[in-house]
Motif scaffolding. Structure first.
Motif, PDB file in Angstrom:
ATOM      1  N   UNK A 136      -2.053  -3.190  -6.632  1.00 49.75           N
ATOM      2  CA  UNK A 136      -3.078  -3.337  -5.582  1.00 49.75           C
ATOM      3  C   UNK A 136      -4.296  -4.081  -6.127  1.00 49.75           C
ATOM      4  N   UNK A 137      -4.705  -3.749  -7.344  1.00 45.90           N
ATOM      5  CA  UNK A 137      -5.868  -4.430  -7.929  1.00 45.90           C
ATOM      6  C   UNK A 137      -5.550  -5.879  -8.281  1.00 45.90           C
ATOM      7  N   UNK A 166     -11.601   5.846  -5.950  1.00 41.56           N
ATOM      8  CA  UNK A 166     -11.203   5.222  -4.693  1.00 41.56           C
ATOM      9  C   UNK A 166     -10.285   6.161  -3.921  1.00 41.56           C
ATOM     10  N   UNK A 167      -9.946   5.745  -2.704  1.00 36.33           N
ATOM     11  CA  UNK A 167      -9.164   6.600  -1.808  1.00 36.33           C
ATOM     12  C   UNK A 167      -8.616   5.744  -0.679  1.00 36.33           C
ATOM     13  N   UNK A 168      -7.553   6.234  -0.053  1.00 36.22           N
ATOM     14  CA  UNK A 168      -7.090   5.543   1.160  1.00 36.22           C
ATOM     15  C   UNK A 168      -7.703   6.156   2.409  1.00 36.22           C
ATOM     16  N   UNK A 169      -8.498   7.225   2.245  1.00 39.91           N
ATOM     17  CA  UNK A 169      -8.968   8.004   3.392  1.00 39.91           C
ATOM     18  C   UNK A 169      -9.652   7.185   4.459  1.00 39.91           C
ATOM     19  N   UNK A 170     -10.591   6.321   4.081  1.00 40.17           N
ATOM     20  CA  UNK A 170     -11.326   5.536   5.055  1.00 40.17           C
ATOM     21  C   UNK A 170     -10.541   4.318   5.508  1.00 40.17           C
ATOM     22  N   UNK A 171      -9.916   3.603   4.577  1.00 35.96           N
ATOM     23  CA  UNK A 171      -9.207   2.366   4.932  1.00 35.96           C
ATOM     24  C   UNK A 171      -7.979   2.636   5.790  1.00 35.96           C
ATOM     25  N   UNK A 172      -7.358   3.789   5.593  1.00 38.13           N
ATOM     26  CA  UNK A 172      -6.162   4.126   6.372  1.00 38.13           C
ATOM     27  C   UNK A 172      -6.488   5.077   7.527  1.00 38.13           C
ATOM     28  N   UNK A 173      -7.774   5.406   7.708  1.00 42.02           N
ATOM     29  CA  UNK A 173      -8.169   6.420   8.697  1.00 42.02           C
ATOM     30  C   UNK A 173      -7.326   7.678   8.513  1.00 42.02           C
ATOM     31  N   UNK A 174      -7.212   8.102   7.242  1.00 43.78           N
ATOM     32  CA  UNK A 174      -6.347   9.236   6.895  1.00 43.78           C
ATOM     33  C   UNK A 174      -7.087  10.168   5.936  1.00 43.78           C
ATOM     34  N   UNK A 182       3.948  10.008  -1.794  1.00 43.67           N
ATOM     35  CA  UNK A 182       5.095   9.171  -1.418  1.00 43.67           C
ATOM     36  C   UNK A 182       4.743   8.281  -0.225  1.00 43.67           C
ATOM     37  N   UNK A 183       4.056   8.855   0.758  1.00 44.83           N
ATOM     38  CA  UNK A 183       3.669   8.081   1.946  1.00 44.83           C
ATOM     39  C   UNK A 183       2.714   6.944   1.590  1.00 44.83           C
ATOM     40  N   UNK A 184       1.890   7.153   0.567  1.00 44.72           N
ATOM     41  CA  UNK A 184       0.912   6.130   0.183  1.00 44.72           C
ATOM     42  C   UNK A 184       1.587   4.874  -0.354  1.00 44.72           C
ATOM     43  N   UNK A 239       1.642  -1.212   0.545  1.00 44.86           N
ATOM     44  CA  UNK A 239       2.417  -2.436   0.788  1.00 44.86           C
ATOM     45  C   UNK A 239       2.216  -2.977   2.206  1.00 44.86           C
ATOM     46  N   UNK A 240       1.215  -2.452   2.919  1.00 41.70           N
ATOM     47  CA  UNK A 240       0.895  -3.024   4.232  1.00 41.70           C
ATOM     48  C   UNK A 240       0.496  -4.491   4.074  1.00 41.70           C
ATOM     49  N   UNK A 241       0.723  -5.312   5.115  1.00 40.66           N
ATOM     50  CA  UNK A 241       0.413  -6.742   4.986  1.00 40.66           C
ATOM     51  C   UNK A 241      -1.076  -7.007   4.850  1.00 40.66           C
ATOM     52  N   UNK A 242      -1.419  -8.169   4.314  1.00 37.95           N
ATOM     53  CA  UNK A 242      -2.826  -8.542   4.111  1.00 37.95           C
ATOM     54  C   UNK A 242      -3.619  -8.458   5.407  1.00 37.95           C
ATOM     55  N   UNK A 243      -2.966  -8.770   6.531  1.00 37.76           N
ATOM     56  CA  UNK A 243      -3.654  -8.794   7.815  1.00 37.76           C
ATOM     57  C   UNK A 243      -4.228  -7.419   8.163  1.00 37.76           C
ATOM     58  N   UNK A 244      -3.536  -6.356   7.756  1.00 38.22           N
ATOM     59  CA  UNK A 244      -4.046  -5.018   8.045  1.00 38.22           C
ATOM     60  C   UNK A 244      -5.418  -4.837   7.404  1.00 38.22           C
ATOM     61  N   UNK A 245      -5.538  -5.234   6.152  1.00 40.91           N
ATOM     62  CA  UNK A 245      -6.782  -5.010   5.411  1.00 40.91           C
ATOM     63  C   UNK A 245      -7.890  -5.957   5.871  1.00 40.91           C
TER      64      UNK A 245
END
Length: 351
Positions: free
Chosen positions: A25-26, A189-197, A232-234, A239-245
């Motif tokens: 990811x980095x 870091x975290x996926x909490x905000x970027x993934x709304x999770x 596992x879900x993360x 691997x979500x596409x660039x467009x998501x981010x």
């Protein structure tokens, strides 16, 4: 067996495939190739990542510098570990935009140097909650120079990294763009905000090799591990596409702009956020709120108007500073467009 694997413990530092995916990811987003899987520990959200970082670096009585206004957890965590929080104040500033309005938040360089001269660590959140400030490369270079001068560790909170607005504002990964800091920076870091999770409690820390064992030992005792099914879900999230981010910044900028415009129309003084999804606004010119404490103003908005916000005084450690006391409210623009539209309508009709 394999079918039951996700119901059992993972390695305390996180699944190997997830840590490899975080390292990638980095590389993918920042061209940062200096992160290996053993430099990463998967944590119980960024909250635990930061707590474990504070405990790894700090000993009772050590000083931790925090920019204020701040995310309320930082000083609370410091006190949990008997660290001494010290505050450097971000203040509204004006660049040459012609209208004389404040359009940024800045810190006083001498105030920061005084604070860091006897500190052990600095917590840096950019994009910043609650002001929406994105620290510039020039500011970060100054912060890095002071950390090196005074032997200070840097702990970053990067959870709003994909919410930077405009070409001139981007998230900077400190160890990549300032390699001289790589041995004294811990990235949280975290996926909490970027993934709304936010309920997943899935974060990570990228730590220097010499701190790995200490960090992981503390993490193991505080949390054991992040929930294995979420780990596992993360793998799918990473691997979500660039467009998501890239769409994240577009989506939240629209919401922040919409709410900011409505607040200005109701008399609030708004400094446009450069990132994140908060508006930290001066309410003292709003006729219906003038003269109230920030707590009373927030309660009035909730109980009479029907719009929730947070009192600005909650975000300050220097409680007696007359330039910040009873002046600000924090609104969040992270809800759906329908919710925002309803809030804007209530402000217009009732305030």
């Amino acid at each position: 067996g394999g079918e039951d694997q996700l119901n059992q413990y993972s390695p305390p530092c996180g699944r190997g495939d997830l840590r490899a995916s975080i390292a990638n990811y980095y590389k993918r987003f920042y061209n940062h190739e200096g992160v290996g899987i053993e430099d990463i520990t998967v944590t119980l959200g960024a909250t635990e990542a930061l707590a474990s970082a504070l405990r790894t670096i700090g000993r009772p009585g050590d000083k931790c510098v925090i920019f204020e206004p701040f995310h309320e957890l930082y000083p609370s965590q410091c006190k949990l570990f008997y660290l001494k929080p010290a505050y450097v104040t971000l203040r509204p500033s004006t660049t040459n935009n012609g209208d004389g309005k404040s359009n940024n938040w800045t810190y006083d360089e001498e105030e920061l140097e005084r604070a860091l001269s006897d500190a052990k660590m600095l917590v840096l959140n950019t994009p910043h909650n609650p002001t929406g400030k994105v620290f510039s490369k020039k500011e970060l270079a100054h912060i890095v120079s002071l950390c090196l001068k005074y032997d200070v560790y840097l702990i970053t909170d990067d959870i709003y990294e994909h919410m930077c607005y405009g070409e001139e504002h981007r998230h900077i990964v400190i160890p990549h763009e300032f390699p001289e800091m790589k041995d004294r920076t811990l990235l949280c870091n975290s996926l909490g905000k970027s993934a709304s999770a936010t309920g997943w409690r899935l974060g990570w820390c990228v730590h220097p090799p010499h701190l790995r064992n200490t960090y992981r030992g503390i993490h193991d005792q505080l949390a054991v591990m992040s929930p294995h099914p979420m780990q596992y879900a993360t793998l799918s999230y990473l691997t979500l596409p660039d467009e998501y981010f890239s769409e994240l910044s577009h989506k939240y900028q629209q919401r922040v702009s919409k709410l900011g415009k409505a607040l200005e129309e109701n008399g609030f003084e708004v400094i446009p956020p450069q990132g994140a999804y908060y508006l930290f606004v001066d309410y003292t010119s709003v006729p219906g709120l003038a003269g109230m404490t920030s707590e009373k103003a927030a309660m009035h908005l909730l109980t009479v108007i029907g719009v929730a916000c947070v009192p600005g005084d909650n975000f300050y450690g220097n409680k007696l500073d007359p330039t910040t006391k009873n002046k600000y409210l924090r609104f969040a623009a992270c809800r759906s467009d329908d919710d925002l539209d309803a809030a804007i309508r209530l402000l217009k009709e009732k305030l």
